[in-house]
Write a protein that holds these residues in place. Sequence first.
Motif, PDB file in Angstrom:
ATOM      1  N   TYR A 241       0.847  -1.177   0.000  1.00  0.00           N
ATOM      2  CA  TYR A 241       0.000   0.000   0.000  1.00  0.00           C
ATOM      3  C   TYR A 241       0.889   1.234   0.000  1.00  0.00           C
ATOM      4  N   ALA A 242       0.573   2.190  -0.841  1.00  0.00           N
ATOM      5  CA  ALA A 242       1.248   3.486  -0.851  1.00  0.00           C
ATOM      6  C   ALA A 242       0.163   4.531  -1.063  1.00  0.00           C
ATOM      7  N   LEU A 243      -0.170   5.238   0.000  1.00  0.00           N
ATOM      8  CA  LEU A 243      -1.248   6.212  -0.045  1.00  0.00           C
ATOM      9  C   LEU A 243      -0.683   7.598   0.203  1.00  0.00           C
ATOM     10  N   GLY A 244      -1.209   8.561  -0.518  1.00  0.00           N
ATOM     11  CA  GLY A 244      -0.774   9.937  -0.323  1.00  0.00           C
ATOM     12  C   GLY A 244      -1.955  10.861  -0.159  1.00  0.00           C
ATOM     13  N   SER A 245      -1.730  11.930   0.556  1.00  0.00           N
ATOM     14  CA  SER A 245      -2.715  12.987   0.701  1.00  0.00           C
ATOM     15  C   SER A 245      -2.112  14.242   0.079  1.00  0.00           C
ATOM     16  N   TYR A 246      -2.875  14.878  -0.784  1.00  0.00           N
ATOM     17  CA  TYR A 246      -2.359  16.003  -1.556  1.00  0.00           C
ATOM     18  C   TYR A 246      -3.242  17.236  -1.405  1.00  0.00           C
ATOM     19  N   ILE A 247      -2.612  18.377  -1.510  1.00  0.00           N
ATOM     20  CA  ILE A 247      -3.292  19.639  -1.758  1.00  0.00           C
ATOM     21  C   ILE A 247      -2.736  20.113  -3.089  1.00  0.00           C
ATOM     22  N   GLY A 248      -3.560  20.028  -4.121  1.00  0.00           N
ATOM     23  CA  GLY A 248      -3.064  20.280  -5.468  1.00  0.00           C
ATOM     24  C   GLY A 248      -2.017  19.232  -5.806  1.00  0.00           C
TER      25      GLY A 248
END
Length: 78
Positions: free
Chosen positions: A3-10
Amino acid sequence: MGYALGSYIGARLIGVVIAEDIKWNNNILIWHFQVSEGYRRMRVGKQLMDELVRLAEGSEIGAINLETQTTNVHAIRF
């Protein structure tokens, strides 16, 4: 499986979790979990963990494990 999850702003990555299934004990082991300093205490980490749990649901995963140092007060509180 991993699993590789990211949270982004733009296009800016503000949080990440990297984990893998450990088949012999039906657990997920989190190798890396981090939220950018300016975005902590804004539920970014909780959203990442909730998504990891959601992905694990329906499988035979019994637990999700994350280790930290005893001196890492912020991680322990999380």
